[in-house]
Design a protein around this motif. Structure first.
Motif, mmCIF file in Angstrom:
data_model
loop_
_atom_site.group_PDB
_atom_site.id
_atom_site.type_symbol
_atom_site.label_atom_id
_atom_site.label_comp_id
_atom_site.label_asym_id
_atom_site.label_seq_id
_atom_site.Cartn_x
_atom_site.Cartn_y
_atom_site.Cartn_z
ATOM 1 N N LEU A 1 0.826 -1.200 0.000
ATOM 2 C CA LEU A 1 0.000 0.000 0.000
ATOM 3 C C LEU A 1 0.865 1.257 0.000
ATOM 4 C CD1 LEU A 1 -2.839 1.195 0.148
ATOM 5 C CD2 LEU A 1 -2.641 1.101 2.630
ATOM 6 N N ALA A 2 1.917 1.265 0.808
ATOM 7 C CA ALA A 2 2.812 2.427 0.865
ATOM 8 C C ALA A 2 3.527 2.641 -0.462
ATOM 9 C CB ALA A 2 3.822 2.243 1.991
ATOM 10 N N ILE A 3 3.994 1.560 -1.087
ATOM 11 C CA ILE A 3 4.680 1.689 -2.377
ATOM 12 C C ILE A 3 3.718 2.190 -3.446
ATOM 13 C CG2 ILE A 3 5.752 0.336 -4.227
ATOM 14 C CD1 ILE A 3 7.107 -1.312 -2.048
ATOM 15 N N THR A 4 2.473 1.698 -3.412
ATOM 16 C CA THR A 4 1.481 2.143 -4.384
ATOM 17 C C THR A 4 1.178 3.622 -4.218
ATOM 18 O OG1 THR A 4 0.489 -0.061 -4.393
ATOM 19 C CG2 THR A 4 -0.861 1.738 -5.234
ATOM 20 N N LEU A 5 1.000 4.068 -2.985
ATOM 21 C CA LEU A 5 0.754 5.492 -2.750
ATOM 22 C C LEU A 5 1.941 6.348 -3.178
ATOM 23 C CD1 LEU A 5 -1.045 5.377 0.716
ATOM 24 C CD2 LEU A 5 -2.039 5.934 -1.502
ATOM 25 N N LEU A 6 3.137 5.883 -2.879
ATOM 26 C CA LEU A 6 4.329 6.612 -3.286
ATOM 27 C C LEU A 6 4.428 6.715 -4.802
ATOM 28 C CD1 LEU A 6 7.025 7.972 -2.488
ATOM 29 C CD2 LEU A 6 8.065 5.705 -2.656
ATOM 30 N N ALA A 7 4.166 5.607 -5.496
ATOM 31 C CA ALA A 7 4.217 5.609 -6.959
ATOM 32 C C ALA A 7 3.138 6.513 -7.543
ATOM 33 C CB ALA A 7 4.057 4.189 -7.491
ATOM 34 N N SER A 8 1.957 6.554 -6.926
ATOM 35 C CA SER A 8 0.883 7.421 -7.419
ATOM 36 C C SER A 8 1.250 8.892 -7.268
ATOM 37 C CB SER A 8 -0.414 7.130 -6.665
ATOM 38 O OG SER A 8 -0.838 5.821 -6.902
ATOM 39 N N LEU B 1 4.279 10.115 -7.043
ATOM 40 C CA LEU B 1 5.391 10.379 -7.959
ATOM 41 C C LEU B 1 4.895 10.546 -9.391
ATOM 42 C CD1 LEU B 1 8.463 10.624 -7.907
ATOM 43 C CD2 LEU B 1 8.591 8.192 -8.431
ATOM 44 N N ALA B 2 3.986 9.703 -9.830
ATOM 45 C CA ALA B 2 3.434 9.822 -11.182
ATOM 46 C C ALA B 2 2.669 11.129 -11.345
ATOM 47 C CB ALA B 2 2.524 8.639 -11.485
ATOM 48 N N TYR B 3 1.940 11.526 -10.318
ATOM 49 C CA TYR B 3 1.199 12.790 -10.367
ATOM 50 C C TYR B 3 2.151 13.977 -10.499
ATOM 51 C CZ TYR B 3 -1.936 16.546 -8.959
ATOM 52 O OH TYR B 3 -2.661 17.699 -8.926
ATOM 53 N N LEU B 4 3.222 13.957 -9.706
ATOM 54 C CA LEU B 4 4.172 15.068 -9.756
ATOM 55 C C LEU B 4 4.937 15.104 -11.077
ATOM 56 C CD1 LEU B 4 5.562 14.955 -6.112
ATOM 57 C CD2 LEU B 4 3.950 16.605 -7.084
#
Length: 113
Positions: A50-57, A59-62
């Motif tokens: 869950l933490a990796i998914t949130l981090l990737a989301s 990062l992709a947004y930025l």
């Protein structure tokens, strides 16, 4: 279909089976000699994913300039003629429906065999 009949037959046989046969305490003695159950350590796999998914989301947004591509895509869609939007919506609906039909057919074939 044959598998369902066999399961019904098996369920009926198990329900009609004789009650517990006395084993003169054998089961109790075996259970007493077993080692106590060991408590398994709690897995952190779920929270890590869950933490990796949130981090990737984030990062992709930025990296996508704050989701600017979504605004551009919606703006382009508003300039499309109404007929094209209708065809796009109809095509998407047909694709989703075809996927559902294929899944249902494969599930019924799976149950029949």
């Amino acid at each position: 279909m044959n598998e369902i009949k066999q399961e019904d037959w098996l369920d009926r046989q198990l329900r009609e089976a004789a009650p517990y046969i006395d084993d003169e305490g054998f089961t109790a003695r075996v259970l007493e000699q077993l080692p106590p159950p060991q408590h398994s350590r709690r897995s952190f796999r779920g929270p890590i994913l869950l933490a990796i998914t949130l981090l990737a989301s984030v990062l992709a947004y930025l990296l996508s300039d704050g989701g600017r591509f979504l605004v551009v895509a919606v703006t382009r869609m508003t300039t499309l003629p109404t007929l094209w939007l209708f065809v796009l919506a109809l095509g998407s609906g047909i694709l989703v429906m075809a996927g559902g039909v294929i899944a249902a057919i494969s599930k019924t074939r799976e149950l029949q065999s």
